[in-house]
Design an enzyme around this catalytic site. Sequence first.
Site, mmCIF file in Angstrom:
data_model
loop_
_atom_site.group_PDB
_atom_site.id
_atom_site.type_symbol
_atom_site.label_atom_id
_atom_site.label_comp_id
_atom_site.label_asym_id
_atom_site.label_seq_id
_atom_site.Cartn_x
_atom_site.Cartn_y
_atom_site.Cartn_z
ATOM 1 C CD GLU A 1 16.933 35.272 97.268
ATOM 2 O OE1 GLU A 1 15.768 35.559 97.642
ATOM 3 O OE2 GLU A 1 17.197 34.810 96.137
ATOM 4 C CG PHE B 1 17.209 38.504 83.284
ATOM 5 C CD1 PHE B 1 15.881 38.793 83.552
ATOM 6 C CD2 PHE B 1 17.743 37.310 83.753
ATOM 7 C CE1 PHE B 1 15.096 37.909 84.263
ATOM 8 C CE2 PHE B 1 16.958 36.414 84.464
ATOM 9 C CZ PHE B 1 15.624 36.718 84.725
ATOM 10 C CD GLN B 2 17.457 36.833 87.974
ATOM 11 O OE1 GLN B 2 18.512 36.225 88.011
ATOM 12 N NE2 GLN B 2 16.330 36.349 88.492
ATOM 13 C CE LYS C 1 27.582 33.147 84.329
ATOM 14 N NZ LYS C 1 26.341 32.703 83.689
ATOM 15 C CG MET D 1 4.605 46.890 120.563
ATOM 16 S SD MET D 1 4.400 46.860 122.358
ATOM 17 C CE MET D 1 5.837 45.924 122.873
#
Lengths: 581, 186
Positions: free
Chosen positions: A50, A112-113, A162, A478
């Site tokens: 993502e 959940f999630q 949802k 760097m």
Amino acid sequence: MKISGAEMLLESLKREKITHIFGYPGGVVLPIFDALYKDPSLQVILTRHEQAAVHAAEGYARSSNTVGVVLVTSGPGATNTLTGLADANMDSVPLVVITGQVPTKMIGNDAFQEADIIGMSRSCTKHNFLVRKISDLPRIIKEAFYIARTGRPGPVLIDFPKDIILEKAEFHYPETVSIRSYNPTIQGNRWQIRKAAQAILKSRKPVIYAGGGIISSNAHKELLELVNLANIPTTLTLMGLGALPGDHPRFMGMLGMHGTYAANMAIHHTDVLIAVGVRFDDRVTGKIAEFSPNSKVIHIDIDPTSIRKNFHVDVPIVGDARVILKDLIEELREISGGEDAFRHFQPWVAQTSEWEKEHPLKYAYDKEIIKPQYVIEKIYQFTQGDCIVSTDVGQHQMWTAQFFKFIRPNTWLTSGGLGTMGYGFPAAIGAQKAHPGKRVISITGEGSFLMNVQELATVVSLDLPVKIVILNNQYLGMVRQWQEFFYGSRYSSSFIGQSPDFVKLAEAFGAVGLRATRPEQVEDTILDGFSRRGPVLMEFQVDPEENVFPMVPAGGSNIEMIFESPGEKDDPKKRDSILTA
Amino acid sequence: MSEVRKHFVQILVENRFGVLSRVAGLFSARGFNIDSLSVAPGLDPSVSQMTIETQGDDHVVEQIIKQLNKLIDVIKVVDLAEFSFLSRETLLIRVNTNSRPGDRDEAFRIVEIFRAKIIDSSPTTYTFEVTGDEDKIEAILNFLKPLGIKEVIRTGKVAIAREDQRLSGKNASRPHPEGELTLNRP
């Protein structure tokens, strides 16, 4: 006719003329992906993480001056977008990121999630929305796009539960948007513009310091006109590269920590500093008390908070850079009575050219070992700048900024404010989607590339002809450079050493891998790699100890530029090159 | 560097979910102080009125005002330092009244002097309600201390510009210093 929240979302995106969505599916957003399956007019670009979806949308947005759209699921899908959101927020990239959320009734129950993405993203988005009623959805989407693309652009997140994704209602997309608490100032104050014009005309040593705001507001033509009209030496920030053609005679290069000698000297000695679409970042200013110490400062920016945040300003002008530059040019024409009025800048212009000759950007070509700057020069020569280049963060980023001449705006994609390693390759994917016929190059280091290496699967499966150039110096370059300069060469955790075999890695993903280990192979590798059709990874094994110069130590004054490594400083003949002009 | 001063900032915001946390989050993220904060819906129920007491030099306060204005849900921000204004705070105070003989009478006298109100009483305590500006609140707390303060609940300060200032004061419609822009003011 009633349609579901998922369908409303897609309808709304189409009304906003969106054609591409970068995303990754998951539990709660399944109904949206199902609706996308049935609707081929919106193309989903499936990344493999993502975070990469957000960077890809950034690359898409910045290369085409449009809004990038991301769609991910709740919980980890949403939290994985945070780095991308913070990156877009710092660099003013317009995005609309849609995250799924658990059903409204379950919010707060540790479902959940579930993740409180509204709370988490509050400080790294321009604005965010939680959709609480289906009837609000069209308005929220309309406002999200409006907020993302207007004013100082930025990312807007919409959290979409949802149950509302599934709920059905009548769909009416608003034609117009009006937010009483959000009205960005576009037009600059007339009197302030007059004051600015008078200050420029009266000055003897003016400098233009322009940045990403020129590109966001599409003001490159106006900037060029101003530079040409008054013959003013100009420097650009990292985010502004391409705003003025890199080969323009008045362009002095980038300024700041790894800026050119000429740009930093000009800023130091100027009497009128014309700052446009910039925010006086600490990597630009160095020690703020010694930045441009004798100048009257004109600051043009659309974001009022940028003005006087870090640096004093004498003539602040809030508004759109393009609109203000137009007015400023008109005002200058009016009060100057012709280009002769700027003739007295000539000695100053000559002085800046002198500085350019005194310390040009340079590196020592070597017959035995590939110098990273040489690779970048060769790519520039091969492409003639007709391409889009993205980078990650570190030495390769600075060398590209220094040695690649960006001729056009929107062709340079880099993570400036946040400095996100892993940005470049996904950004190149987004840019390639926006410009299918254009050459897109991701210049990266072996450290940064591994941070989003999984996207090789994306370019291969979509057959995107992105060309990846890895400057492999076996170090987090760097970090190593700073350790060499400021930590007694104690290379703590900066040696990467055993990287994967990048050629085999590319092949394992189904891409072409090429490698150059000696200077004489560089040109052939570029020629070979760039003439192939699909995705190609080119690894260049470069000098592990090459440093980026000039360099202003963090917190130092911009004229305390270092041109040599500390080891070389002990050589009395070379000590002179440590300048404290 | 200008001196650090106390400022009252009045903020009109959309009466929406999460707005308080946006404002509070801005202060913590940018390292600004909140000394007191009060929020309640305005006359128009679609907006909320916040009063934040903060401090900083001119540079810091300028940034606070600008950053607040930048929040999408903020409709209007007024720094009351530009006006002559009144501020008030209400306290609910519970004090002991039976440590020494005569304490109950003393408490009663203090109530009279400060025009406070007794809103609850028990054999050993009084509970007062008192409203006033900062000086008055400080004074009554000092007077009550010898009795033994059991509990103090404060509302935080609210403030309002004086009427004549608001309507005719030259500050009322003044654009931002140097005409940089007009901050969301009508």
